[in-house]
Design an enzyme around this catalytic site. Structure first.
Site, PDB file in Angstrom:
ATOM      1  N   CYS A 103     129.302  68.545  28.486  1.00  0.00           N
ATOM      2  CA  CYS A 103     127.856  68.732  28.866  1.00  0.00           C
ATOM      3  C   CYS A 103     127.304  69.130  27.798  1.00  0.00           C
ATOM      4  O   CYS A 103     126.200  68.870  27.304  1.00  0.00           O
ATOM      5  CB  CYS A 103     127.878  69.950  29.851  1.00  0.00           C
ATOM      6  SG  CYS A 103     126.083  70.291  30.359  1.00  0.00           S
ATOM      7  N   CYS A 200     129.669  73.894  36.103  1.00  0.00           N
ATOM      8  CA  CYS A 200     128.419  74.113  36.783  1.00  0.00           C
ATOM      9  C   CYS A 200     127.986  73.265  37.903  1.00  0.00           C
ATOM     10  O   CYS A 200     127.359  73.834  38.742  1.00  0.00           O
ATOM     11  CB  CYS A 200     127.539  73.462  35.510  1.00  0.00           C
ATOM     12  SG  CYS A 200     128.067  72.137  34.671  1.00  0.00           S
TER      13      CYS A 200
END
Length: 373
Positions: A103, A200
């Site tokens: 990410c 997340c």
């Protein structure tokens, strides 16, 4: 004193206290600051509440408080294509991925950086606990955050020199309690907001349930390394090397009450191997092979390096010798290491500096590959 007002810094704001204080500090230092909220995942919960909506409200409140413009940008497609598909592919291959590393590489410091540049950004900034220092020749080095318990260089290890050139980490020299104190003193609405936990896109959800929405579980046999049948596993993707909980076997097999751990996986036969004892022989290895090896500064195509390494987040450093050839590396440990896990990041350090890292492909014990996948 330099005039920072001509330098535009675009801050990735999550609605948490760290990114709020990042924006606050930059604003106080006189920079031209813009706040950006990244929506990377459609995370409506079982009650129909989208946590991203709540987080964005916090971004708006903080941006209004400190007096900066703000925007929301949607990176759901980029996140799915570049991070989530990789995450699923790794689990299909029996590995244990680290989506935070990907990410940062692909979204926060690529898609977001590209977007920030269209807004005229000279730099992007995030609330990560890391530091950047610039040499006289302009080379940027990434150092650990001062708060050792919060240092996030492990997750930033795949960033390139070009990405680091454009990056600021204003919290790197602070300890977490200091950050909270700054938020409270400034009266920021996020000052007491609890830190987010977990991956997340999963957050507080049950990991097993989440993963089964995307990958069908394939139960199979659970066995000891010497062939004793220990029952059934729920699906190899739910287990990681060195895991203790969730096996359902306790001390029920034999007189030895030592706890049981996952010590290996045989993907082709769909077998989960388990063994007793934290330092079970099958959990120990003496070297590893890594791919996608990358350094934050220019390095030769082929070289050998003596340094320290981390094989998982918040683990103490271990001394290693690294033989690098292109984007592959053999990492030899000074002392045997436990539960080296394919799919996780191996990250290299020279003292305070994070040199870079790679993804673990295989672990070896005295030259023999460990049956971890």
């Amino acid at each position: 004193m330099s005039d920072n007002s001509k330098t535009r810094v675009v801050v990735g704001m999550s609605g948490g206290v760290d990114s709020s204080v990042t924006a606050l500090l930059l604003k106080e230092q006189g920079y031209d600051v813009i706040g950006i909220f990244m929506k990377n995942w459609d995370d409506t919960d079982e009650n129909g509440v989208c946590t991203a909506t709540e987080d964005y409200k916090d971004v708006v409140a903080v941006a209004d408080q400190i007096g900066i413009p703000y925007y929301s940008v949607n990176f759901e497609k980029e996140y799915w294509d570049r991070v989530f598909e990789y995450f699923l592919a790794e689990y299909r291959a029996g590995r244990t991925p680290n989506p935070d590393v990907m990410c940062n590489k692909e979204i926060k410091f690529k898609a977001f950086l590209d977007y920030a540049i269209t807004l005229g950004a000279d730099y992007v900034a995030t609330g990560h606990y890391a530091r950047v220092v610039r040499d006289e020749d302009g080379t940027v080095h990434m150092l650990r955050g001062v708060d050792n318990g919060k240092d996030q260089t492990y997750f930033l290890s795949q960033l390139s020199q070009e990405q680091l050139q454009k990056t600021m980490f204003p919290l790197g020299h602070l300890e977490k309690p200091e950050v909270r104190k700054l938020a409270e003193e400034a009266g920021l609405s996020t000052a007491k907001k609890k830190d987010s936990t977990g991956i997340c896109f999963i957050g507080e959800k049950n990991f097993k349930n989440f993963l089964s929405n995307y990958l069908p579980a394939q139960p199979g046999r659970m066995m000891t390394v010497d062939g004793r049948d220990m029952g059934e596993h729920a699906g190899l993707m739910y287990y990681t090397i060195g895991q203790r909980g969730g096996l359902g076997i306790g001390g029920q097999h034999g007189g030895d009450n030592a706890p049981w751990f996952v010590v290996g996986k045989a993907l082709s036969k769909n077998i989960l191997y388990v063994g007793q004892g934290f330092y079970h022989d099958s959990l120990m290895s003496t070297s590893l092979e890594a791919s996608q090896v990358h350094f934050t500064c220019d390095m030769p195509e082929e070289f050998t390096l003596e340094c320290t390494a981390k094989f998982r987040y918040r683990q103490p450093d271990s001394k290693v010798t690294v033989h690098v050839k292109g984007d592959k590396a053999e990492v030899i440990f000074a002392e045997p290491q436990r539960a080296i896990t394919p799919g996780q990041a191996v990250v290299f350090y020279d003292g305070e500096e994070c040199l870079g890292g790679g993804l673990i492909d295989n672990a070896y014990r005295d030259g023999q590959v460990c049956q971890y996948i």
